[in-house]
Design an enzyme around this catalytic site. Structure first.
Site, mmCIF file in Angstrom:
data_model
loop_
_atom_site.group_PDB
_atom_site.id
_atom_site.type_symbol
_atom_site.label_atom_id
_atom_site.label_comp_id
_atom_site.label_asym_id
_atom_site.label_seq_id
_atom_site.Cartn_x
_atom_site.Cartn_y
_atom_site.Cartn_z
ATOM 1 N N LYS A 114 0.871 -1.178 0.000
ATOM 2 C CA LYS A 114 0.000 0.000 0.000
ATOM 3 C C LYS A 114 0.908 1.228 0.000
ATOM 4 O O LYS A 114 1.517 1.568 1.022
ATOM 5 C CB LYS A 114 -0.914 0.001 1.224
ATOM 6 C CG LYS A 114 -1.941 1.134 1.174
ATOM 7 C CD LYS A 114 -2.997 0.961 2.245
ATOM 8 C CE LYS A 114 -4.157 1.940 2.060
ATOM 9 N NZ LYS A 114 -3.754 3.332 1.969
ATOM 10 N N LYS A 289 -6.422 -7.976 -2.799
ATOM 11 C CA LYS A 289 -7.563 -7.873 -3.712
ATOM 12 C C LYS A 289 -7.892 -9.271 -4.217
ATOM 13 O O LYS A 289 -6.972 -10.009 -4.605
ATOM 14 C CB LYS A 289 -7.212 -6.992 -4.918
ATOM 15 C CG LYS A 289 -6.796 -5.586 -4.538
ATOM 16 C CD LYS A 289 -6.227 -4.811 -5.700
ATOM 17 C CE LYS A 289 -5.687 -3.475 -5.208
ATOM 18 N NZ LYS A 289 -4.972 -2.720 -6.226
#
Ligand code: IVH
Length: 674
Positions: A114, A289
């Site tokens: 991230k 994801k």
């Protein structure tokens, strides 16, 4: 004229490629000067023939006019946020909801770092970058096209013959750590305030109204997805989409991986957590994801966030807290270090109560006062640091720090050389603080390795007047030691055994243990290797010391000053009289086995046995260099488990790849040139 048009086109394509190699692959293939000369050639061509100008010309990266404000841009596909998770339980819950939602036993996930930067969207029409915008509130952002164009890692044109009609690439603008460090160093040199972190520096740069100012800040970009597409053959999974974006010359995280199930997610989190400090950019967590887009669609969204993704956050590396006081610590060499006593704060995964302030100048430069609210940073195993003061919150009674004129431990005068930032206690070894620190240094594992001689014991021995300097340690006996509070006969015997054991050492450890200023473990090893024994070192002139490879004038002077001091010579003699000895070795002016001399290696992935640091130290001891990125000048890439982009680059550039076993056998080679 047709020739000129062809030349301009060739220059644009060549510059775009070199740019990609430099800013995206981090592997330049031509010298900067040659790039600059091609760039100037194109600039001149365009200046004399304006009709040759194209909207994707690299010369347009700089030079757009400043604006009054940013135009608003509506996002066709909204830019959403992510749900956050902070614990293993959050991850298990996420995976359970995903499995239940899909009715599957196990699910594949695409995992990515991230990025700790700013979300942007890049719109390409017919392959040309036409618009770039910030996230804004997710529905509407700001048009920062001119600023984004200055970022060299962003392609101005997609390098394919048949580009999609519309492709919106989403990702994060950030500043690489090394660029941030250089920027802050430049700020400091100009006497300007440092940026708190790369994110703030990047945010400031992206929102400049004058793109010329943005161009001066070294920004980077990483992509993690797409928004609107037309005429783009969307791959079936997130993993394949990232590969496709990489083919289109967008930077993607080399650390991305596809994993299976919650176990895979948690392993990925741990692995990236361990790499975090070594990554080229700041990250604040990892993103999971669901890999297959058809599953993503099936799961859909709740309010503003997808059900198919989770941001698993690391503990923050920066936090706000208050400086309650500033103390001064006295080190082994008498250096006085101001230390901030902080209101306890949880940062970088631990509770921090103090932070080094380095020296007086640093405190003045950052304008730190007692009572201030400050940003504290703790990254990896690094000592906590005060990064910046929140001036707006300074209380009226905030107090400035004053360096004491006398040592807080022994009362001797404090001196500060005009060319030094450090203030020192002039008490020398009469100062108990210096004595204690010197003894702890002497006894530490990497020096004489006296197991069990820690801070408490050193305090007792020095305060009880039993030990003034290192040689006194060797005169201790069991009966004396056993009298110390909290010390039984057994511990006394163990400690004494450790002291006796330490007499058998190496010359390098002994030199390091003496605590000569500027002589760390590596220099001590260089000196031992060069002189072979103590007498030639003791007799060495300043010139002879400078002749040691890696020893410069400052280090040579420190050694010379130390040995010129009769007190230090006496200590060395007494230590030898106590029976400290080491194996004799012939002096080796330069020719110890250096099987990797002149070679540059790059490490990537996790090696089965060696940590990053161990591998680096061993390579350096063997004469090799460890570089952070792969280029044509890399001789070997050493790849472990989960090696990422560097391994791919090695393959692309034809650099030989070694595994740990091959590295070890290379390290253990004898040099034939001896
Ligand atoms: S995916 C629909 N992937 O995190 C989800 N976001 O909290 C779209 N971010 O504003 C986001 N790294 O800017 C995604 N590998 C990554 C990311 C990432 C950083 C940011 C993104 C977004 C924020 C969401």
């Amino acid at each position: 004229m047709p020739d000129l048009a062809a030349r301009a086109q060739a220059l644009r394509e060549a510059l775009a490629l070199y740019n990609y190699q430099y800013y995206v692959l981090d592997a330049p293939t031509i010298p900067d000067a040659q790039y600059d000369s091609l760039f100037r050639e194109l600039q001149q061509l365009e200046a004399s023939h304006p009709d040759l100008m194209t909207p994707d010309s690299p010369t347009l990266r700089v030079g757009a006019a400043p604006r009054d404000g940013f135009r608003e841009v509506a996002h066709g596909v909204p830019m959403l946020s992510l749900n956050n998770g902070f614990s293993e339980a959050d991850v298990l819950n996420f995976d359970r909801r995903v499995r239940e939602g899909l009715g599957q036993d196990e699910v594949d996930y695409a995992c990515e770092p991230k990025f700790d930067g700013l979300a942007v969207s890049l719109l390409y029409r017919e392959g040309l970058l036409v618009e770039g915008s910030t996230r804004g509130d997710g529905e509407t952002g700001e048009d920062v096209t001119a600023n984004l164009r200055t970022i060299r890692a962003i392609p101005l044109r997609l390098p394919v013959p048949k580009p999609p009609q519309v492709l919106e690439v989403r990702g994060e603008v950030l500043m690489l750590k090394r660029d941030f460090a250089a920027l802050n160093a430049a700020q400091a040199a100009r006497g300007e305030k440092a940026f708190v972190n790369p994110r703030n520096a990047a945010a400031g740069a992206l929102r400049q109204l004058d793109p010329a100012l943005t161009a001066q800040r070294p920004l980077s970009f990483f992509s993690y997805g797409v928004g609107e597409t037309r005429g783009f053959d969307l791959p079936p999974t997130q993993g394949l989409l990232m590969d496709r974006l990489a083919e289109l010359h967008f930077p993607v995280a080399p650390e991305r991986a596809i994993v299976r199930g919650a176990t895979g997610l948690l392993q990925y989190f741990d692995r990236i957590g361990r790499q975090r400090a070594d990554l080229r950019y700041d990250i604040d967590g990892v993103v999971y994801k669901v890999n297959a887009f058809r599953y993503q669609e099936e799961l859909g969204f709740v309010s503003r966030a997808p059900r198919f993704a989770l941001a698993h956050k690391f503990p923050a590396e920066e936090a706000l807290t208050e400086i309650e006081d500033i103390d001064v610590q006295v080190g082994r060499t008498g250096a006085l270090t101001p230390v901030a006593r902080l209101k306890p704060v949880f940062v970088g995964g631990v509770t921090v109560t103090n932070a080094t302030l380095h020296n007086e100048d640093e405190i003045r430069r950052k304008d730190i006062r007692i009572g201030d609210q400050v940003w504290v940073r703790r990254a990896g195993d690094v000592i906590p640091e005060v990064v910046a003061v929140v001036l707006a919150q300074r209380p009226n009674d905030a107090r400035a720090f004053v360096m004491p004129t006398h040592c807080p431990v022994c009362g001797s005068a404090v001196t500060r050389a005009s060319d030094e930032a450090i203030s020192r206690c002039s008490g020398g070894l009469f100062c108990p603080a210096q004595r204690k620190q010197a003894l702890l240094h002497f006894a530490q594992r990497r020096a004489m390795d006296i197991d069990g001689l820690g801070e408490k014991l050193v305090d007792q021995l020095v305060e009880g007047g039993w030990v003034h300097a290192a040689p006194d340690l060797y005169a201790l006996d069991v009966d004396k030691l056993a009298q110390l509070p909290r010390m039984g006969m057994k511990s006394a015997q163990n400690l004494l055994a450790a002291i006796v054991h330490s007499k058998e050492t190496t010359l390098a450890r002994f030199i390091f243990a003496l605590g000569i200023r500027n002589v760390g473990e590596t220099t001590a090893r260089d000196l031992a290797r060069h002189f072979g024994d103590l007498p030639p070192l003791l007799d060495a002139s300043l010139e002879a010391l400078q002749a040691v490879p890696e020893v410069g004038p400052v280090v040579a002077q420190s050694i010379h000053d130390f040995l010129a001091e009769p007190h230090n010579r006496e200590i060395i003699a007494r230590l030898q009289q106590q029976g400290i000895h080491w194996p004799q070795a012939a002096p080796e002016p330069s020719g110890r086995a250096q099987p990797l001399a002149g070679l540059t290696l790059v490490l990537t992935g996790t090696l089965p046995h060696l940590s990053r640091t161990e591998a680096r130290v061993r390579i350096e001891n063997a004469g090799g260099k460890v570089a952070g990125s792969v280029s044509k000048r890399t001789h070997y890439v050493v790849a472990g488990e989960d090696a990422g982009g560097k391994l791919e680059q090695a393959r692309a550039l034809g650099v030989p790849v070694l595994d740990e076993a091959q590295l070890l056998s290379l390290l253990n080679q004898e040099t034939s040139s001896q």
